[in-house]
Design an enzyme around this catalytic site. Structure first.
Site, mmCIF file in Angstrom:
data_model
loop_
_atom_site.group_PDB
_atom_site.id
_atom_site.type_symbol
_atom_site.label_atom_id
_atom_site.label_comp_id
_atom_site.label_asym_id
_atom_site.label_seq_id
_atom_site.Cartn_x
_atom_site.Cartn_y
_atom_site.Cartn_z
ATOM 1 N N ASP A 1 51.927 39.424 83.264
ATOM 2 C CA ASP A 1 52.974 38.603 83.906
ATOM 3 C C ASP A 1 52.321 37.528 84.771
ATOM 4 O OD1 ASP A 1 54.573 40.554 82.778
ATOM 5 O OD2 ASP A 1 54.717 41.706 84.625
HETATM 6 N N1 LIG Z 1 40.131 45.093 83.353
HETATM 7 C C1 LIG Z 1 40.247 43.779 83.548
HETATM 8 N N2 LIG Z 1 39.216 43.063 84.036
HETATM 9 C C2 LIG Z 1 39.333 41.727 84.227
HETATM 10 N N3 LIG Z 1 40.442 41.018 83.960
HETATM 11 C C3 LIG Z 1 41.499 41.674 83.473
HETATM 12 C C4 LIG Z 1 41.469 43.087 83.240
HETATM 13 N N4 LIG Z 1 42.664 43.453 82.738
HETATM 14 C C5 LIG Z 1 43.419 42.311 82.683
HETATM 15 N N5 LIG Z 1 42.716 41.253 83.115
HETATM 16 C C6 LIG Z 1 43.184 39.849 83.180
HETATM 17 O O1 LIG Z 1 44.580 39.820 83.075
HETATM 18 C C7 LIG Z 1 44.995 39.203 81.844
HETATM 19 C C8 LIG Z 1 46.205 39.906 81.264
HETATM 20 O O2 LIG Z 1 45.885 41.254 80.984
HETATM 21 P P1 LIG Z 1 46.443 42.076 79.752
HETATM 22 O O3 LIG Z 1 45.937 41.511 78.488
HETATM 23 O O4 LIG Z 1 46.149 43.499 80.045
HETATM 24 O O5 LIG Z 1 48.015 41.765 79.853
HETATM 25 P P2 LIG Z 1 49.289 42.651 79.442
HETATM 26 O O6 LIG Z 1 48.866 43.753 78.537
HETATM 27 O O7 LIG Z 1 50.322 41.726 78.970
HETATM 28 O O8 LIG Z 1 49.716 43.220 80.885
HETATM 29 P P3 LIG Z 1 51.181 43.573 81.493
HETATM 30 O O9 LIG Z 1 52.203 43.360 80.440
HETATM 31 O O10 LIG Z 1 51.073 44.990 81.957
HETATM 32 O O11 LIG Z 1 51.386 42.648 82.665
HETATM 33 C C9 LIG Z 1 43.760 39.217 80.958
HETATM 34 O O12 LIG Z 1 43.811 38.181 80.013
HETATM 35 C C10 LIG Z 1 42.645 39.040 81.985
HETATM 36 O O13 LIG Z 1 42.545 37.679 82.373
HETATM 37 MG MG LIG Z 2 52.419 42.068 78.976
#
Ligand SMILES: Nc1ncnc2c1ncn2[C@@H]1O[C@H](COP(=O)(O)OP(=O)(O)OP(=O)(O)O)[C@@H](O)[C@H]1O
Ligand SMILES: [Mg+2]
Length: 308
Positions: free
Chosen positions: A252
């Site tokens: 988000d």
């Molecule tokens: N373990 C991590 N270390 C560093 N950066 C991270 C990490 N996890 C997430 N991020 C950052 O956050 C961004 C979004 O994370 P992610 O791909 O997990 O999104 P998501 O699965 O859509 O999350 P959500 O829907 O729970 O908000 C990544 O592209 C990265 O920039």
């Molecule tokens: Mg997401």
């Protein structure tokens, strides 16, 4: 104005107890309520980064009022559509002695066709919608078709439409060609119905989506950062190694950083930099806590943006 839409928001009640004992009274040590929802998270991060947005969505009952009040206290502007059912409450239960956490997620109230119609009317009547961000799951009584209809409505308003959803809602959205989608890698795999292991495979999937009328496909890959596919080419962003606390809301935050930067007229590489910095900064905070502006500003110059 940036508008976010959360169709299925929730009150998250975080409760801590010492030990969970069966057939005995367990006393609550602390209890905190938090207004939760993916579009609401986007609005929170936009506010934290100094921008303005209005959170739209469906809330009802006493807990819906509480959700609105919590957002008011947090300085997040909302204009929710009221429904007859009670907004759901999720329980986040932490048992301290065992260092365990339980998440009990509620499905939420059923939304009537008239209530959905009222939200739709409100959106169609917006006079200043520059961006319409549609995030998250669907409540009972609402079909995935709403995502397509909201994209059509956003386009008619001249707004940039952005979707962060999964499954049938994302499929339906893509069929109506929103400007931008932000799937994580798993959501993208489900969308294109194949596994995507290499960067080349992800970029090919992104290009297929551009061929279907989308302008920007922003793919988040957890600690591996972000890939952005546009008609002018692809970019990659990678953040510094961090000691991740909780990635809840990281996706988000990437939506918020990207769209806020875009609304400020920054060029696409800089938008990607803001997006990645907001995601990394949120991953650094515990639990449901989202990024802090000072962390985002500190991380920004450390984000590596490369053309592919
Ligand atoms: N373990 C991590 N270390 C560093 N950066 C991270 C990490 N996890 C997430 N991020 C950052 O956050 C961004 C979004 O994370 P992610 O791909 O997990 O999104 P998501 O699965 O859509 O999350 P959500 O829907 O729970 O908000 C990544 O592209 C990265 O920039
Ligand atoms: Mg997401």
């Amino acid at each position: 104005m940036i508008y976010t839409v959360t169709l299925n928001p929730a009150l998250d009640r975080a409760i801590t107890v010492d030990s969970l004992l069966p057939d005995d009274t367990v006393r609550v040590k602390t209890e905190t309520d938090y207004a939760a929802g993916k579009g609401i998270d986007v609005s929170r991060v936009i506010k934290e980064l100094g921008g303005h947005s209005v959170a739209l969505g469906l809330v009802g009952g006493y807990d819906g009022l509480r959700l609105e009040g919590l957002l008011l206290n947090a300085g997040v502007v909302s204009d929710f559509t009221r429904i007859a059912g009670e907004t759901r409450t999720n329980i986040l239960l932490r048992e301290e002695s065992a260092d365990r956490q339980f998440v009990i997620s509620a499905s939420g109230p059923e939304v009537s066709a008239a209530e959905l119609g009222a939200l739709f009317q409100k959106i169609r009547g917006l006079s200043d919608a520059g961006y319409l961000i549609l995030s998250g799951s669907l409540p009972l009584g609402v079909t995935p078709e709403i995502y397509g209809q909201l994209i059509l409505a956003g386009r008619a308003l001249g707004a940039v439409t952005v979707v962060d959803a999964d499954g049938a809602a994302l499929q339906e959205a893509v069929a109506h060609a929103p400007c931008c989608i932000k799937p994580n890698i798993h959501e993208l795999e489900r969308l294109v119905d194949r596994t995507l292991e290499t960067e080349a495979e992800i970029l090919a999937a992104g290009r297929d989506l551009l061929d279907r009328g989308l302008e920007q496909v922003l793919v988040s890959r957890g600690r591996q950062g972000l890939l952005l596919c546009t008609r002018d080419g692809a970019l990659k962003a990678r953040g510094p190694e961090i000691d991740a606390q909780s990635t809840v809301g990281a996706g988000d935050s990437t939506v918020a950083g990207f769209i806020l930067a875009r609304s400020r007229g920054l060029e696409v590489g800089e938008c990607l930099r803001w997006s990645c910095a907001a995601g990394v900064a949120t991953a650094m905070t515990p639990g449901t806590e989202l990024c802090h502006r000072k962390d985002v500003e500190k991380i920004l110059p450390q984000i590596e943006v490369t053309e592919l």
